[in-house]
Design an enzyme around this catalytic site. Structure first.
Site, mmCIF file in Angstrom:
data_model
loop_
_atom_site.group_PDB
_atom_site.id
_atom_site.type_symbol
_atom_site.label_atom_id
_atom_site.label_comp_id
_atom_site.label_asym_id
_atom_site.label_seq_id
_atom_site.Cartn_x
_atom_site.Cartn_y
_atom_site.Cartn_z
ATOM 1 C CG HIS A 1 -0.322 0.277 2.776
ATOM 2 N ND1 HIS A 1 -0.040 -1.439 2.762
ATOM 3 C CD2 HIS A 1 0.090 0.686 3.221
ATOM 4 C CE1 HIS A 1 0.851 -1.074 3.830
ATOM 5 N NE2 HIS A 1 1.192 0.112 4.583
ATOM 6 C CB CYS B 1 2.478 1.526 10.391
ATOM 7 S SG CYS B 1 0.574 1.974 8.731
#
Length: 692
Positions: free
Chosen positions: A66, A203
């Site tokens: 991603h 993250c």
């Protein structure tokens, strides 16, 4: 709202290659082919750069590459069920279910929440089983849409995206690690200990791993009978944990790849620190570690803003040797020092522009005795020149204290700042200059760090970072500077300045070549920063009668402009040698190079270091030699061509840069044409720019 996934974005039981690069490139091409991305290379580069930071494979044969990318037109999901599987770095082996999440840089919150919700659904075993059993692309789309709409068949996570309570987890949603822990009786052994934990997950992208780690930890904790509340600091926002929940918790888990926002809220709590991916791979183990830490009086704890934090960092960075730690501290000091020097240097240059070089002898008198209603002899220009010069000079006065203060800060966090600044001020007073500032900052930082590790009574902890550490570290570092080190370092500084001032002819050219090579060797890395720090630190010693420091500054700045300008020129002269992404980077490199941002050449160097770096160094050495040979000066530490008013001998400054740029551009073109490597099937991956 636009549909995130369509049948055109699904590949079932296909062979998409043998590596993550192959799969990501194919899915990026699929996204671009549907008009949801403006280009393949830009999207692939961003996604692959994210993959290189942290592998996106997770337990259960799943991978979720991603990224956020300027190439993405609208939020998109692309899905592939692979045959054969491809290894995306998961501990349990290769993955066959691949979800590629592509989000625009400016994706709205609703889309980001949907993307995050899908990622969380992928830890549900019944959902992934349904994906593997689906017989058509349309069935895949229906399953994903169901997960996004919270349909029971998809078993999507029902907790808010911001905070995950223990109730969000289910036995069916527990990770394999959690199930293993339950079967071995780990939960029973933990039952006698504390039962309340809190966690933070985060993250870099904030789309997938943040939320999957949260759900995995919650599911594992529920199996063990533990109340775990999670704060997800992701892209779709964060709802802070209730202070009462934090206060009642026995320990905290930080499963993060970035800094925790508001870490001070957890001060004093036993803490388990780990990368966010471990929260997905080993959630039960992390919960057990947190339970054990809660009953261990020697467990690491979240610091009270003190130097204890550095002890934690030292534990987390066991593999970092002393040289790396020293380099990190020095670069931190330089980065915080630069704003003082940049503003001060430009203001001094403007002062000279308006008031002439004689402003140095009259500035103090003018700014005190005159004002707009009582202008000095020479009028408004002299008055404004004096004001600007004085502001700049005062700003430059912070150069050594800021350098020392933030070196100490890098070593001991906030308690190191005060003793570092004091040691830097002492260095300036003793005439030890920036060398003394470096030594003083290191002494102050390491002493503050050492004192911060002392075990003291609880009632004294609050005084440690604000009183005791600054007091004792200041006495130690500044005392040594006064009594032992200041004099010898001042002698070395004086000798160095005399040597530089006396440089002429061949020796000056040699210095220019060395500085040029250093500036182009790693393009913003440690060697580049050493050369730049050397130039900036000496800038305040420059004057109308001693222009050697200004010459060094001009040399460093001119050489640092060459690599990005050369790459921009090379992509213009011979486009076919460069990928689409590199040609786009070349357009931006014109402005980056003109602004003295050497990092503009990093995408090219990362893709082809053995050709780009040597070519850049040749041009940088030529530029450095020409600048030193012709006496080009710069009173500004940054800004490139846009601080032309601070450049002495501007014509040769420009000629030197142009010469180096042309040489480097031709060199890199020649190397790409004739120094050709053996062809490889995946040679196109070469064009991926590194993340910086």
């Amino acid at each position: 709202m636009t549909q995130l996934i369509t049948t055109e974005l699904v590949e079932l039981d296909q062979n998409l290659g043998t590596s993550p690069e192959d799969v990501i490139r194919h899915l990026a091409s699929k996204v671009a082919a549907t008009g949801r991305a403006s280009e393949v290379e830009g999207l692939f580069a961003d996604a692959f750069a994210r993959e290189q930071k942290t592998a996106t494979g997770i337990p259960g044969g799943i991978a979720i590459p991603h990224c956020r990318s300027a190439a993405v037109v609208e939020p998109t999901l692309a899905m592939a069920r692979l045959n054969p599987k491809v290894d995306f770095g998961a501990k349990d082996g290769p993955a066959d279910l691949i979800f590629f999440i592509a989000a625009p840089d400016g994706a709205d919150q609703e889309h980001l929440k949907l993307l995050s919700k899908l990622a969380r659904s992928l830890i549900k075993k019944d959902f992934t089983a349904a994906l593997r059993n689906a017989s058509s692309e349309a069935e895949i789309v229906e399953l994903v849409d169901g997960a996004l709409a919270d349909k029971p068949a998809a078993h999507a996570a029902t907790a808010p995206a911001e905070a995950v309570p223990a109730a969000a987890g289910t036995a069916s949603g527990a990770s394999a690690a959690g199930a293993a822990a339950a079967s071995t009786g780990s939960a029973d052994s933990a039952a006698s200990g504390p039962r309340r934990l809190v966690a933070v997950t985060a993250c870099p992208t904030g789309i997938a791993h943040t939320y999957m780690a949260a759900d995995s930890l919650v599911a594992a904790a529920q199996e063990m009978g533990v109340d775990l509340q999670v704060e997800t600091q992701g892209s779709s926002g964060a709802k802070p944990l209730d202070p009462a929940v934090i206060a009642a918790a026995d320990a905290v888990i930080f499963a993060v790849d970035v800094d925790v926002r508001g870490k001070e809220r957890f001060a004093g709590k036993p803490v388990i620190n780990a990368p966010v991916k471990r929260g997905i791979d080993e959630p039960a183990k992390m919960v057990r570690e947190a339970l054990a830490a809660a009953t261990d009086p020697h467990a690491r704890r979240v610091p009270h803003f003190g130097a204890e934090e550095q002890a934690q960092q030292a534990e987390a960075e066991k593999g970092e040797h002393i040289g790396q730690k020293l380099k990190r501290a020095l670069l931190t000091g330089v980065s915080y020092m630069i704003p003082f020097v940049a503003g001060g240097g430009l203001l001094i240059a403007l002062g000279f522009l308006l008031g002439g070089y004689n402003i140095t002898s009259v500035a103090d008198k003018v700014v005190v005795a005159n004002n707009f209603g009582n202008l000095p002899e020479g009028g408004l220009a002299i008055y404004l020149g004096a004001v600007l010069f004085k502001i700049g000079a005062l700003s430059m006065g912070f150069l050594v204290p800021a350098l020392a203060g933030y070196i100490a800060y890098a070593i001991a966090d906030r308690p190191g700042i005060a003793p570092g600044f004091v040691a830097g001020a002492v260095s300036g007073f003793m005439g030890a200059g920036f060398l003394g500032g470096i030594v003083g900052g290191l002494l102050a930082g390491y002493m503050a760090h050492l004192i911060g590790t002392w075990q003291v009574p609880r009632w004294l902890r609050g005084l440690m970072p604000v009183v005791i550490i600054p007091l004792l570290a200041s006495i130690f570092a500044s005392g040594l500077m006064f009594l032992v080190l200041g004099g010898p370092i001042a002698g070395i500084t004086t000798a160095l300045n005399s040597w530089l001032t006396g440089m002429t002819g061949v020796s000056a050219v040699v210095l220019g070549i060395i500085l040029g090579l250093m500036m182009c060797f790693d393009l913003g890395g440690p060697v580049n920063k050493v050369a730049y720090a050397f130039a900036v630190a000496g800038l305040s010693a420059g004057s109308a009668t001693n222009q050697a420091p200004w010459q060094i500054m001009a040399t460093v700045m001119a050489a640092g402009m060459v690599p990005p300008l050369a790459m921009a020129l090379a992509t213009t002269l011979d486009k076919k040698l460069f990928s689409l992404a590199e040609r786009e980077n070349g357009k931006a490199a014109w402005l980056l190079g003109a602004s003295f941002i050497s990092e503009g050449a990093i995408p090219f160097a990362a893709a082809d270091p053995l050709r780009v770096i040597p070519a850049s160094m040749v041009g940088g050495a030529l530029t450095g030699a020409l600048c030193m040979a012709t006496g080009v000066t710069s009173q500004a530490p940054h800004g490139g061509i846009f601080v032309f008013f601070a450049i002495g001998n501007l014509a040769m400054f420009v000629i030197s840069i142009v010469a180096g740029t042309i040489v480097s551009a031709l060199a890199v073109i020649a190397l790409k044409r004739w120094a050709v490597r053996q062809p490889e099937p995946t040679a196109s991956v070469e064009t991926v720019p590194a993340t910086v």
